[in-house]
Scaffold this motif. Structure first.
Motif, PDB file in Angstrom:
ATOM      1  N   SER A 377       2.868   0.020   4.957  1.00  8.07           N
ATOM      2  CA  SER A 377       2.196  -1.231   5.315  1.00  8.07           C
ATOM      3  C   SER A 377       1.891  -1.275   6.805  1.00  8.07           C
ATOM      4  O   SER A 377       0.832  -1.768   7.225  1.00  8.07           O
ATOM      5  CB  SER A 377       3.070  -2.429   4.918  1.00  8.07           C
ATOM      6  N   GLN A 381      -1.930  -1.587   8.457  1.00  9.69           N
ATOM      7  CA  GLN A 381      -2.319  -2.655   9.373  1.00  9.69           C
ATOM      8  C   GLN A 381      -2.631  -2.139  10.771  1.00  9.69           C
ATOM      9  O   GLN A 381      -3.221  -2.859  11.572  1.00  9.69           O
ATOM     10  CB  GLN A 381      -1.204  -3.707   9.437  1.00  9.69           C
ATOM     11  N   VAL A 400      -4.252  -3.688   0.346  1.00 13.35           N
ATOM     12  CA  VAL A 400      -3.071  -4.553   0.418  1.00 13.35           C
ATOM     13  C   VAL A 400      -2.577  -4.882  -0.984  1.00 13.35           C
ATOM     14  O   VAL A 400      -1.368  -4.834  -1.270  1.00 13.35           O
ATOM     15  CB  VAL A 400      -3.391  -5.838   1.205  1.00 13.35           C
ATOM     16  N   LEU A 403      -0.910  -1.723  -2.588  1.00 13.07           N
ATOM     17  CA  LEU A 403       0.429  -1.457  -2.060  1.00 13.07           C
ATOM     18  C   LEU A 403       1.408  -2.534  -2.500  1.00 13.07           C
ATOM     19  O   LEU A 403       2.574  -2.248  -2.805  1.00 13.07           O
ATOM     20  CB  LEU A 403       0.366  -1.377  -0.530  1.00 13.07           C
ATOM     21  N   THR A 404       0.953  -3.791  -2.566  1.00 17.98           N
ATOM     22  CA  THR A 404       1.823  -4.873  -3.040  1.00 17.98           C
ATOM     23  C   THR A 404       2.240  -4.648  -4.485  1.00 17.98           C
ATOM     24  O   THR A 404       3.419  -4.816  -4.839  1.00 17.98           O
ATOM     25  CB  THR A 404       1.099  -6.225  -2.902  1.00 17.98           C
ATOM     26  N   THR A 435       8.443  -6.618   3.713  1.00 17.95           N
ATOM     27  CA  THR A 435       7.236  -5.794   3.584  1.00 17.95           C
ATOM     28  C   THR A 435       6.123  -6.562   2.898  1.00 17.95           C
ATOM     29  O   THR A 435       4.953  -6.535   3.334  1.00 17.95           O
ATOM     30  CB  THR A 435       7.556  -4.508   2.795  1.00 17.95           C
ATOM     31  N   LEU A 439       2.508  -7.658   4.546  1.00 17.54           N
ATOM     32  CA  LEU A 439       1.245  -7.265   3.943  1.00 17.54           C
ATOM     33  C   LEU A 439       0.340  -8.463   3.646  1.00 17.54           C
ATOM     34  O   LEU A 439      -0.872  -8.416   3.875  1.00 17.54           O
ATOM     35  CB  LEU A 439       1.502  -6.501   2.647  1.00 17.54           C
TER      36      LEU A 439
END
Length: 624
Positions: A377, A381, A400, A403-404, A435, A439
């Motif tokens: 993450s 970013q 995002v 990955l979430t 995390t 995110l």
């Protein structure tokens, strides 16, 4: 008279001319005996006495020697005076430490821990010296008395080793203490309530830390790197900012230097790529299974510290993903055995195709995976995109979400219920929720909304923030002395920051109760890890500024939102750049951008032109 009778009886009676006779020369050329040559060379005769100027040179040298002797005498006198003062100081400290107070009465209950402290013979009372001896790495004057050292070792295995398990469970410790024990003393002093060292903790910590650093610089060994790792734990948990984190740089480089980044698969591996250069081996292979696993866990602790440091400062990784080829740490039961074991190789959560057997893994393996997700993450970013590029902004949002989703699937498979209650499951869950907040919080409140969170980002933020509040309450039940750690404190800070943003942008009069729960918990954890002090100061300052701006009771109130709130609302600020932010907030003319692509605080009244900071590198404010 024969020819023999004409020979001179003694060489001193012989007469030699400055040039040989022609006949003599011919005799040598004809092969005659040349052991007694007939040609001599006499040096030019000099006048008797010394060369001109020699006396002056000798006088100058004597003067220089006298000056040196005087300097040595002055230095010796100064050292004798210093030694006398140190002797007097030691006597005073010894008298203050030599209290007949047993360990049990010091409020330190003998905890249970999976190792044995070997008994040691009685030794003379030792105290801290102003500086460690330059001649020995086992200087007994650096540490407190042996019984206090044993108490500090017990505190380490009870309260710190559960979330940083790098020392073998069967390892014994006895005097003279190893360099690892010096580092244990440094990181464990914060937990001691022994009245005998209550007034000398900082001096003890400074002397032992200096001793470990001296050893690490001059010695290359696994023990010195283990000691450095414990020193790094102490450092990131203190109020010292990242400018003092040189130990982390030394630690990560040592991991590469000693070959800890990759598995040592045996001699067969060296033949796989014969064209590569042969690296110099610094340390020999592990001689048994327990030592091999200890090296593996040491690397994963260094990896964890690297990922945490980068996420909280905006730095780049010192240990890139593509360089790492290590097996995950195995369970403590397997580590305690003597049989060699091959755990699965580490694979990023996004790229693995099967879940490893949880029964064979240490809980530390899940902490490693949680910090890998945090690192990814952070990398996402850190990529710079243009605010006007709607396509790239949408692509970032899709990443995002990907990955979430991967993080949520991973967390659902983490066997937290099977872990021993304590700091490790709290840290794993805390890093996971932090995390998700990192995110999603940036996109939860778009500029053109009415203040309500935009889904699914807002829902993720709300659930993770409340989950961290529950984790903080669980940690309080366990006891912050045991359950707190720098990683858990950082996770709580992230949750408090998002809760503050949620309340402010919802036009509440003040932060809600969950924010206050975390703020109070940070105050309590600061008693053991002073890092929490920084976050408490920042959050309390933001509360005061918010209240002053809302009630307009401050005659000097700025019509724009106070800088303390800017710091919390700008989620591009990392933890340490927020702590180190100055009072001055830069304001610039806003560019012509599509406001729908910006977070709410970019265009909110009273927030200034914060949208100029959209998606700039995370470390932009590190120098403020």
């Amino acid at each position: 008279m024969s020819e023999r009778q004409h020979v001179h009886p003694h060489p001193h009676h012989a007469h030699f001319s400055s040039s040989p006779e022609p006949g003599a020369k011919r005799r040598r050329e004809d092969g005659g005996d040349d052991r007694n040559p007939t040609e001599c060379i006499y040096p030019v005769k000099l006048k008797p006495g010394l060369r001109p100027g020699t006396g002056v040179d000798m006088a100058k040298r004597i003067e220089q020697l006298e000056e040196r002797i005087q300097g040595y005498e002055a230095r010796l006198a100064a050292q004798e005076a210093g030694l006398a003062s140190v002797t007097q100081w030691r006597a005073e400290v010894t008298s203050s430490l030599a209290l007949p107070t047993p360990s049990a009465s010091a409020g330190i209950a003998p905890p249970s821990f999976p190792f044995e402290l070997a008994p040691t013979p009685a030794v003379a009372l030792t105290t801290i010296s102003p500086a460690p001896s330059a001649g020995s790495f086992l200087d007994p004057l650096v540490l407190p008395p042996d019984d206090i050292v044993r108490d500090l070792i017990a505190l380490y295995f009870s309260h710190i080793a559960p979330w940083a398990p790098i020392l073998p469970p069967q390892q014994t410790f006895n005097a003279p203490w190893s360099i690892v024990v010096y580092a244990i003393v440094v990181v464990s002093l914060r937990l001691s309530t022994d009245p005998r060292i209550a007034g000398t903790k900082q001096q003890l910590r400074a002397a032992a830390k200096s001793h470990v650093l001296s050893h690490a610089i001059e010695s290359t060994s696994i023990a010195s790197v283990q000691a450095l790792a414990l020193l790094a734990l102490d450092l990131i948990g203190s109020e010292q900012g990242p400018s003092s984190w040189g130990i982390l740089a030394l630690l990560t480089r040592s991991a590469v230097h000693l070959g800890l980044v990759t598995e040592d698969e045996g001699a067969g591996q060296a033949t796989r790529v014969p064209n590569n250069l042969s690296r110099t081996s610094i340390i020999p292979p592990a001689h048994d299974w327990r030592e091999d696993e200890a090296r593996r866990r040491l690397f994963w602790l260094i990896f964890s510290l690297d990922r945490y440091a980068c996420a909280s400062t905006g730095w780049d990784f010192a240990l890139p993903d593509f360089d790492i080829r290590r097996r995950l740490p195995c369970s403590d039961e397997i580590w305690a055995g003597g049989q060699w074991h091959s755990a699965p190789l580490f694979k990023p959560v996004l790229h693995r195709d099967a879940h490893p057997d949880p029964a064979a893994l240490s809980p530390m393996a899940y902490l490693v995976e949680a910090l890998d997700l945090l690192g990814r993450s952070h990398s996402l970013q850190s990529r710079v995109i243009e605010a006007n590029d709607a396509r790239e902004v949408e692509h970032r949002k899709d990443m995002v979400m990907t990955l979430t989703s991967a993080a949520k699937r991973w967390f659902a498979d983490v066997p937290l219920a099977q872990m021993t209650p304590g700091p490790m499951p709290l840290v794993i869950a805390g890093v996971y929720h932090a995390t998700l907040l990192k995110l999603n919080a940036y996109y939860a409140y778009p500029a053109l909304s009415n203040g309500s969170p935009i889904e699914p980002y807002g829902g993720t933020c709300t659930s993770s923030a409340h989950a961290l509040v529950q984790l903080v309450q669980q940690a309080r039940d366990v006891g912050f002395r045991q359950a707190s750690s720098p990683l858990f404190i950082w996770s709580a800070w992230v949750a408090a920051r998002v809760l503050f943003i949620n309340a402010f942008l919802a036009h509440q009069a003040q932060p809600d109760d969950d924010f206050e729960v975390i703020l109070q918990a940070l105050r309590e954890m600061a008693a053991y890890w002073s890092l929490a002090n920084q976050y408490v100061k920042l959050l309390e300052r933001a509360k005061r500024k918010w209240a002053a701006g809302t009630t307009h009771t401050d005659p000097d109130a700025n019509p724009s939102l106070p800088d303390a709130i800017h710091v919390l609302l700008d989620l591009r600020r990392t933890a340490y750049s927020a702590v180190g932010a100055t009072d001055a907030t830069p304001y610039v003319s806003p560019p012509d951008v599509n406001l729908s692509h910006l977070p709410a605080w970019a265009v909110q009244p009273l927030l200034g032109d914060l949208h100029n900071w959209f998606d700039l590198p995370a470390g932009l404010f590190a120098d403020q």
